[in-house]
Design an enzyme around this catalytic site. Sequence first.
Site, mmCIF file in Angstrom:
data_model
loop_
_atom_site.group_PDB
_atom_site.id
_atom_site.type_symbol
_atom_site.label_atom_id
_atom_site.label_comp_id
_atom_site.label_asym_id
_atom_site.label_seq_id
_atom_site.Cartn_x
_atom_site.Cartn_y
_atom_site.Cartn_z
ATOM 1 N N HIS A 39 -2.584 2.798 -6.014
ATOM 2 C CA HIS A 39 -3.383 1.582 -5.852
ATOM 3 C C HIS A 39 -3.539 0.828 -7.174
ATOM 4 O O HIS A 39 -3.760 -0.382 -7.176
ATOM 5 C CB HIS A 39 -4.762 1.931 -5.281
ATOM 6 C CG HIS A 39 -5.115 1.102 -4.086
ATOM 7 N ND1 HIS A 39 -4.387 1.121 -2.909
ATOM 8 C CD2 HIS A 39 -6.107 0.190 -3.887
ATOM 9 C CE1 HIS A 39 -4.925 0.291 -2.043
ATOM 10 N NE2 HIS A 39 -5.963 -0.293 -2.614
ATOM 11 N N TYR A 49 -10.290 -9.747 -7.348
ATOM 12 C CA TYR A 49 -9.397 -9.905 -8.495
ATOM 13 C C TYR A 49 -9.815 -11.055 -9.393
ATOM 14 O O TYR A 49 -9.506 -11.068 -10.581
ATOM 15 C CB TYR A 49 -7.954 -10.084 -8.007
ATOM 16 C CG TYR A 49 -7.468 -8.870 -7.267
ATOM 17 C CD1 TYR A 49 -7.193 -7.690 -7.946
ATOM 18 C CD2 TYR A 49 -7.338 -8.886 -5.887
ATOM 19 C CE1 TYR A 49 -6.794 -6.556 -7.265
ATOM 20 C CE2 TYR A 49 -6.926 -7.757 -5.189
ATOM 21 C CZ TYR A 49 -6.659 -6.594 -5.891
ATOM 22 O OH TYR A 49 -6.272 -5.467 -5.212
ATOM 23 N N LYS A 77 -1.977 -2.088 8.041
ATOM 24 C CA LYS A 77 -3.072 -1.526 8.830
ATOM 25 C C LYS A 77 -3.027 -2.064 10.261
ATOM 26 O O LYS A 77 -2.700 -3.216 10.492
ATOM 27 C CB LYS A 77 -4.415 -1.868 8.177
ATOM 28 C CG LYS A 77 -4.636 -1.181 6.832
ATOM 29 C CD LYS A 77 -6.002 -1.513 6.275
ATOM 30 C CE LYS A 77 -6.261 -0.779 4.962
ATOM 31 N NZ LYS A 77 -7.586 -1.097 4.396
ATOM 32 N N HIS A 137 -4.455 -8.592 3.270
ATOM 33 C CA HIS A 137 -5.903 -8.522 3.450
ATOM 34 C C HIS A 137 -6.324 -9.314 4.681
ATOM 35 O O HIS A 137 -5.767 -10.368 4.983
ATOM 36 C CB HIS A 137 -6.629 -9.101 2.223
ATOM 37 C CG HIS A 137 -6.599 -8.206 1.037
ATOM 38 N ND1 HIS A 137 -6.815 -8.636 -0.252
ATOM 39 C CD2 HIS A 137 -6.394 -6.858 0.934
ATOM 40 C CE1 HIS A 137 -6.735 -7.619 -1.087
ATOM 41 N NE2 HIS A 137 -6.486 -6.540 -0.401
ATOM 42 N N ARG A 182 0.831 -1.204 0.000
ATOM 43 C CA ARG A 182 0.000 0.000 0.000
ATOM 44 C C ARG A 182 0.867 1.256 0.000
ATOM 45 O O ARG A 182 2.055 1.222 0.353
ATOM 46 C CB ARG A 182 -0.907 0.018 1.234
ATOM 47 C CG ARG A 182 -1.869 -1.152 1.348
ATOM 48 C CD ARG A 182 -2.683 -1.041 2.628
ATOM 49 N NE ARG A 182 -3.658 -2.121 2.763
ATOM 50 C CZ ARG A 182 -3.426 -3.269 3.412
ATOM 51 N NH1 ARG A 182 -2.240 -3.476 3.985
ATOM 52 N NH2 ARG A 182 -4.366 -4.195 3.507
ATOM 53 N N ARG A 214 -0.836 -1.588 -7.162
ATOM 54 C CA ARG A 214 -1.150 -2.683 -6.235
ATOM 55 C C ARG A 214 -2.113 -3.670 -6.901
ATOM 56 O O ARG A 214 -1.937 -4.884 -6.829
ATOM 57 C CB ARG A 214 -1.769 -2.099 -4.972
ATOM 58 C CG ARG A 214 -2.207 -3.127 -3.914
ATOM 59 C CD ARG A 214 -2.533 -2.363 -2.631
ATOM 60 N NE ARG A 214 -3.359 -3.103 -1.693
ATOM 61 C CZ ARG A 214 -2.890 -3.953 -0.787
ATOM 62 N NH1 ARG A 214 -1.587 -4.184 -0.705
ATOM 63 N NH2 ARG A 214 -3.702 -4.558 0.055
#
Length: 295
Positions: A241, A276, A171, A267, A147, A244
């Site tokens: 992004h 995806y 995160k 994730h 990210r 990514r």
Amino acid sequence: MKEVKKFLNYLLSDRGYSEKTVLTYKITLSSFEEFFLHLDETLTWQTIDADVVRQWMTNEAKDGEKARTIGKKLSALRSFYKYLQRIGVIENSPLARIHNPKTSASLPTFLRKTEVDSLFDKVVYPDGFKGMLDYTILQTFYHTGIRLSELIGLNIADVNMERCELKVTGKRNKQRVVPFGLELKDTLVAYLSLRQTLTDVADSKAMFLGRKLKRITISQIRTIVNHYLSLVTMQKKKSPHVLRHTFATAMLNNGADLEAIKELLGHESISTTEIYTHNTFADLKKEYKLAHPRA
């Protein structure tokens, strides 16, 4: 069907639904009945199956109805069929295994292989540290899928050249290790070698340096990525992004396991990564329409 009228009265009197809501239910049920009778005039509320419901959903979508609206109509149908089950008219509902269509989240934008090749093989980067910085940032995004915030937070100590690994803080400060290949290794070695020649570096720990040789900022990286992507693609989105998404799509297209991609991207849930699969399937449909003689 008399049960439809009884159901609508039941909603008004027993359930206390407003007249406006009941009218919405009535319109949905009437529209659905009109649809299945048009398919086959011998069909009844008791004899239709899940395939008829799916055909109706497809027809609604073709007519321009949004996923959210179709979901609301399905809710009305489910309520009616639960009512029919409760009063003993039917045993099984044709909607038992019907799921609401997913709300239309836009599919991730990614670069095609030819665009990626142009980005790294044909674009001319400026001489000196600035050009090396730009190239290395783009390569890092593409080779690791990290990210924007993760790239900014990278320190020199987070890069293990011997093992070809990055230690990434994602995160909620969760850390993960992301591998990279020889192409990025060569780029990082060249970048760090040039970085060592700089004097008056304001942040000695930071991997990527922006203006005044401080840790690079979000806006600076966005500007860099937008500039170079504008040289290779006509797509509207030109953010970090996109790179990514390009990483994830390329991995999936080349046989990577979805669970592995989930771990690489950091994730929390596999359902996030599954977007995806829709992405590549959308590509396949385009290719099919272009290539198949009877498509």
